[in-house]
Design a protein around this motif. Structure first.
Motif, PDB file in Angstrom:
ATOM      1  N   PRO A 131      16.104   6.449 -36.616  1.00 30.30           N
ATOM      2  CA  PRO A 131      17.177   5.634 -36.024  1.00 30.30           C
ATOM      3  C   PRO A 131      17.825   4.674 -37.019  1.00 30.30           C
ATOM      4  O   PRO A 131      19.038   4.461 -36.975  1.00 30.30           O
ATOM      5  CB  PRO A 131      16.457   4.875 -34.897  1.00 30.30           C
ATOM      6  N   ALA A 132      17.037   4.096 -37.927  1.00 28.56           N
ATOM      7  CA  ALA A 132      17.601   3.175 -38.923  1.00 28.56           C
ATOM      8  C   ALA A 132      18.458   3.925 -39.938  1.00 28.56           C
ATOM      9  O   ALA A 132      19.527   3.452 -40.340  1.00 28.56           O
ATOM     10  CB  ALA A 132      16.483   2.408 -39.626  1.00 28.56           C
ATOM     11  N   TYR A 133      18.004   5.124 -40.375  1.00 30.83           N
ATOM     12  CA  TYR A 133      18.820   5.944 -41.270  1.00 30.83           C
ATOM     13  C   TYR A 133      20.166   6.263 -40.624  1.00 30.83           C
ATOM     14  O   TYR A 133      21.211   6.253 -41.285  1.00 30.83           O
ATOM     15  CB  TYR A 133      18.101   7.249 -41.601  1.00 30.83           C
ATOM     16  N   SER A 154      20.954  13.226 -44.576  1.00 28.12           N
ATOM     17  CA  SER A 154      20.034  14.215 -45.153  1.00 28.12           C
ATOM     18  C   SER A 154      18.601  13.722 -45.053  1.00 28.12           C
ATOM     19  O   SER A 154      17.680  14.485 -44.724  1.00 28.12           O
ATOM     20  CB  SER A 154      20.391  14.490 -46.615  1.00 28.12           C
ATOM     21  N   GLN A 155      18.405  12.425 -45.330  1.00 24.96           N
ATOM     22  CA  GLN A 155      17.068  11.844 -45.214  1.00 24.96           C
ATOM     23  C   GLN A 155      16.575  11.903 -43.770  1.00 24.96           C
ATOM     24  O   GLN A 155      15.415  12.227 -43.506  1.00 24.96           O
ATOM     25  CB  GLN A 155      17.089  10.395 -45.705  1.00 24.96           C
ATOM     26  N   ALA A 156      17.480  11.610 -42.829  1.00 23.96           N
ATOM     27  CA  ALA A 156      17.110  11.657 -41.408  1.00 23.96           C
ATOM     28  C   ALA A 156      16.772  13.091 -40.989  1.00 23.96           C
ATOM     29  O   ALA A 156      15.765  13.321 -40.296  1.00 23.96           O
ATOM     30  CB  ALA A 156      18.259  11.118 -40.560  1.00 23.96           C
ATOM     31  N   LEU A 161      12.808  17.321 -39.532  1.00 21.91           N
ATOM     32  CA  LEU A 161      12.278  18.669 -39.762  1.00 21.91           C
ATOM     33  C   LEU A 161      10.784  18.655 -40.052  1.00 21.91           C
ATOM     34  O   LEU A 161      10.050  19.569 -39.657  1.00 21.91           O
ATOM     35  CB  LEU A 161      13.027  19.329 -40.924  1.00 21.91           C
ATOM     36  N   LYS A 162      10.318  17.617 -40.740  1.00 20.46           N
ATOM     37  CA  LYS A 162       8.896  17.531 -41.078  1.00 20.46           C
ATOM     38  C   LYS A 162       8.040  17.091 -39.901  1.00 20.46           C
ATOM     39  O   LYS A 162       6.820  17.259 -39.935  1.00 20.46           O
ATOM     40  CB  LYS A 162       8.702  16.538 -42.233  1.00 20.46           C
TER      41      LYS A 162
END
Length: 366
Positions: A131-133, A154-156, A161-162
């Motif tokens: 949510p912060a990303y 992309s980071q989110a 995915l992980k």
């Protein structure tokens, strides 16, 4: 003095700017635990979030006291985690509110605080960081920084995915922000794909008629409106208006019944009567005002739709206890109803809304 003197910093300790993580040269003199690279970032952080949380940071960023027993130590750690979790949600709500108000630059420091507290509590790879990303991505989009927004998204995406524990609500937020990214890049096909997924996941989490699902409908309507597919846009704008109207009117009926029975919900006086936090109220204002502006351009052909949105805005501001704004929207609705020679029933229904304000002013709730 708020200047940092290098010789006063313990050897091996690196002080970083709260906003950009560059080497710090200044310190907040009020809390003495927050550092900045210069005046610009210090002022930006102060006006965004630091003024609100300055003193709350002191116990989190100073060494824990010596405890006489293991039980006391555990209690101290629990208190620290509770403070961190409170600040996670508080900073998140503040950043959200800024975004809905269009204050994208102000949202960044608050969102960064929320992200760092999430990292402290949940670790660097937790889905709780998503949510912060997404807040930071949306703020970057609003500032025209598309590359930066893509990095946050992309980071989110990678974090989601992980994870095997990502909820529908988080999936919904991710797709909504991806939709906004592709709108900014004018790739409307991808935008529609992600906004459709946003609606699907939000519906799974909250239901198809929930206010938390309405944001997806609204952004999808904006895409169709931009593509000149006005019938589709109109249908979705109507759905969003109806969702918010039902929520607000149901809320009003519930509170009216509670007042009649002299029940004080939650055992205290409400700061607002909407049942929403500040960010949700700002979202409601942004969505409904945007729809009203679009409806105004077609008020000659579909005045009832314009009046419906105005009445919904009235109820929103009435429940927010902003009588002047509520009266303004009710008067606009009444003037349009008379101008378009709508039925007496419609005009009377608007007069009933105005009478609510008069009754509140004559008999204020203690």
């Amino acid at each position: 003095m708020d200047i940092i003197y290098p010789l006063a910093v313990p050897k091996g300790r690196r002080l970083c700017c709260e906003v950009c993580e560059a080497p710090a040269e200044r310190v907040c003199t009020a809390c003495t635990v927050t550092y900045y690279c210069g005046v610009v970032h210090q002022r930006a952080d102060w006006s965004s979030i630091h003024e609100k949380i300055c003193q709350l940071l002191i116990p989190l960023r100073t060494s824990m006291p010596f405890y006489n027993s293991e039980e006391e130590r555990r209690h101290g750690l629990q208190q620290q985690q509770q403070r961190q979790k409170h600040l996670i949600e508080f900073c998140y709500t503040v950043a959200q509110k800024y975004l809905f108000e269009g204050k994208h630059e102000a949202a960044v420091p608050a969102a960064l605080h929320s992200l760092r507290f999430r990292m402290d509590v949940h670790g660097l790879s937790s889905v709780e960081l998503v949510p912060a990303y997404l807040l930071l991505a949306e703020a970057s989009l609003g500032l025209g920084q598309i590359v930066q927004a893509e990095e946050y998204l992309s980071q989110a995406q990678w974090t989601v995915l992980k994870s095997t524990e990502c909820c529908y609500a988080t999936h919904s937020l991710l797709h909504r922000n991806l939709g906004l990214l592709y709108i900014a890049k004018e790739n409307y096909e991808e935008a529609r794909y992600h906004l459709a997924n946003d609606i699907y996941f939000a519906s799974c989490a909250f239901g198809t008629e929930d206010i938390r699902t309405s944001g997806g409908y609204f952004h999808l309507a904006n895409v169709f409106y931009g593509l000149k597919k006005l019938d589709l846009a109109d249908t979705l704008y109507t759905k969003v208006s109806e969702i918010w109207s039902k929520y607000l009117n149901d809320r009003y009926q519930m509170l009216s019944q509670a007042r009649i029975q002299q029940i004080d919900l939650l055992g205290k006086r409400f700061e607002t009567d909407t049942g929403l936090d500040e960010a949700q109220e700002a979202e409601a204002i942004q969505i409904l005002t945007s729809i009203w502006n679009i409806r105004e351009s077609t008020s000659n052909t579909a005045p009832q739709k314009t009046i419906f949105v105005l009445k919904t805005l009235f109820m929103l501001y009435y429940l927010m206890m902003n009588s002047s704004k509520a009266q303004e929207y009710a008067m606009r609705a009444f003037s349009l109803a008379k101008e378009q020679h709508l039925s007496l029933h419609e005009q009377n229904s608007i007069e009933e809304l105005l009478s609510l304000i008069s009754a509140e002013e004559a008999h204020p709730i203690p």
